[in-house]
Design an enzyme around this catalytic site. Structure first.
Site, PDB file in Angstrom:
ATOM      1  N   MET A   1       9.779 -34.950  -3.436  1.00 48.81           N
ATOM      2  CA  MET A   1       9.840 -33.512  -3.202  1.00 48.81           C
ATOM      3  C   MET A   1       8.717 -32.776  -3.942  1.00 48.81           C
ATOM      4  O   MET A   1       8.190 -31.786  -3.431  1.00 48.81           O
ATOM      5  CB  MET A   1      11.202 -32.970  -3.644  1.00 48.81           C
ATOM      6  CG  MET A   1      11.419 -31.508  -3.293  1.00 48.81           C
ATOM      7  SD  MET A   1      11.242 -31.166  -1.518  1.00 48.81           S
ATOM      8  CE  MET A   1      12.621 -32.101  -0.871  1.00 48.81           C
ATOM      9  N   CYS A   2       8.335 -33.257  -5.123  1.00 52.40           N
ATOM     10  CA  CYS A   2       7.274 -32.591  -5.869  1.00 52.40           C
ATOM     11  C   CYS A   2       5.951 -32.655  -5.104  1.00 52.40           C
ATOM     12  O   CYS A   2       5.157 -31.715  -5.117  1.00 52.40           O
ATOM     13  CB  CYS A   2       7.118 -33.205  -7.260  1.00 52.40           C
ATOM     14  SG  CYS A   2       6.744 -34.969  -7.251  1.00 52.40           S
ATOM     15  N   THR A   3       5.716 -33.787  -4.423  1.00 52.07           N
ATOM     16  CA  THR A   3       4.497 -33.929  -3.630  1.00 52.07           C
ATOM     17  C   THR A   3       4.527 -32.982  -2.435  1.00 52.07           C
ATOM     18  O   THR A   3       3.538 -32.316  -2.123  1.00 52.07           O
ATOM     19  CB  THR A   3       4.340 -35.383  -3.143  1.00 52.07           C
ATOM     20  OG1 THR A   3       4.272 -36.245  -4.271  1.00 52.07           O
ATOM     21  CG2 THR A   3       3.085 -35.541  -2.304  1.00 52.07           C
TER      22      THR A   3
END
Length: 410
Positions: free
Chosen positions: A196-198
């Site tokens: 999700m951070c990407t």
């Protein structure tokens, strides 16, 4: 689509509610009462041949959406919101006298062995690889062996297939005899989950941009109200495609296409023909895998998928797990989920230590997951496992427990 309220005619205009009428089986007789260049070598034409399918059970967990109306003939606008199985059964029962269709508004996993053992053949058109593998495992679990020899009467043939856009496939599986779903699992690429951070802050691939629009923008902006994203709705796909293009342009990423958007978001007439030929033995059935592609012209190809001697589903032998004793249980878990021949989703690992069953790791129950999570950081030796130790692994991809045998490497 037009809404048909009156009973539909059958067999060229006959609307008699009786089960038989002149000419009803003429189309079937063409296959069963005369020889042909493609008939099975052992086939003998006969007027006593069976005629069609009289009792059909339909299992489906979905309800009808507006987008379902443009690509089939069973549903009408008035049916939106109703279970697909119920509506399909009603339509066919009213359309074909003498045929009984029994609907089941449930998941295939809601039924046990006693339910599936009653059928002569099973036809699958499933969206999920997990569901395909589960059904494959169920039919394998129904096989009977005597002194290591398979009892042919315990085999329930599986006809499986599916479509995506202009591509499709169909296959015939004889559990215990031919290649099963898991024998050819490499044909189904492992599902990729992006961090999700990407997705949120550091997109590098076109898929990241599509996932950003699907996972973050759709629920936030609600472009069609409270409606869930439907991979079969062209308007929904077009919206995600447009948002993904904007995100890609912002980060100078290329490769976002409408087709790729469909594939990321979405992550059966041949079936019936194969079932008919197989049950009647009139023609040689598909052997055993056919692919169809109508994207840039017409292409079709049939080949025989080979059975794997060490298939985790149908080989009847424990699978080897080769790890050093210093490997952590986390590495074993990653192998079970990432290996192209296994592709498990949430494996639960148990074993027998000092005569007692011990759960090494289990994800599906929160309290047990929390209790067994520290084991993931321990080495196999620290867990008390030894060379040759058997591990029992349960997973949503199969109703059976899969046995593995640890083989310690140097």
């Amino acid at each position: 689509m037009a809404d048909a309220e009156e009973p539909m005619a059958v067999d060229g205009g006959h609307s008699d509610i009786s089960c038989e009428w002149d000419g009803r089986w003429n189309h079937v007789k063409k296959f069963l009462e005369r020889p042909g260049p493609f008939t099975h070598p052992d086939f003998e034409p006969s007027v006593e041949a069976l005629s069609g399918f009289r009792l059909i059970h339909v299992v489906d967990m979905d309800t009808i959406d507006v987008s379902n109306l443009n690509r089939q003939f069973l549903f009408r606008p008035k049916d939106v919101g109703r279970p697909k199985a119920d509506v399909a059964a009603e339509f066919i029962n009213n359309r074909v006298p003498g045929c009984e269709v029994v609907p089941h508004f449930k998941k295939i996993q809601d039924y046990d062995e006693s339910f599936y053992r009653q059928f002569h053949i099973i036809v699958c058109g499933l969206d999920s690889v997990i569901a395909r593998r589960w059904m494959n495992g169920m039919l394998i679990s129904l096989l009977s062996y005597e002194d290591g020899v398979l009892d042919p009467s315990s085999i329930i043939p599986l006809i499986d297939g599916g479509t995506e856009g202009f591509k499709g496939n169909a296959r015939v599986i004889l559990p215990g005899m031919t290649a099963c779903i898991d024998c050819t699992l490499e044909l189904y690429p492992p599902q990729i989950n992006f961090p999700m951070c990407t997705i949120a802050s550091m997109p590098r691939l076109p898929e990241h941009c599509i996932e950003y629009a699907r996972v973050l923008q759709w629920p936030k902006e609600k472009p069609f109200g409270e409606t869930s994203l439907d991979g079969d709705n062209p308007q929904h796909i077009q919206w995600v495609f447009a948002q993904a293009q904007e995100r890609a342009a912002e980060f100078k990423i290329t490769g976002v296409t409408y087709r790729l958007t469909q594939g990321v978001v979405k992550s059966h007439s041949r079936h019936v023909i194969d079932a008919f030929f197989f049950l009647h033995s009139a023609y040689i059935p598909l052997n055993n895998y056919m692919v169809f592609n109508d994207v840039d012209g017409l292409y079709t190809y049939t080949f025989e998928a080979e059975r794997k001697d060490n298939c985790s589903a149908c080989s009847q032998v424990p699978q080897d797990l080769q790890f050093p004793s210093s490997a952590k249980l986390q590495e074993v878990l990653e192998y079970l989920t990432e290996n192209s021949s296994l592709q498990m989703k949430s494996p639960a690992i148990t074993t027998t230590l000092e005569g007692k069953n011990k759960t090494l790791y289990l994800q599906s129950v929160k309290s047990i997951e929390e209790r067994t999570r520290p084991n993931l950081c321990k080495t196999l030796k620290e867990l008390g496992l030894s060379d040759g130790q058997e591990l029992a692994v349960a997973d949503v991809t199969t109703p059976q427990t899969v046995l593995f045998k640890l083989n310690f490497t140097a």
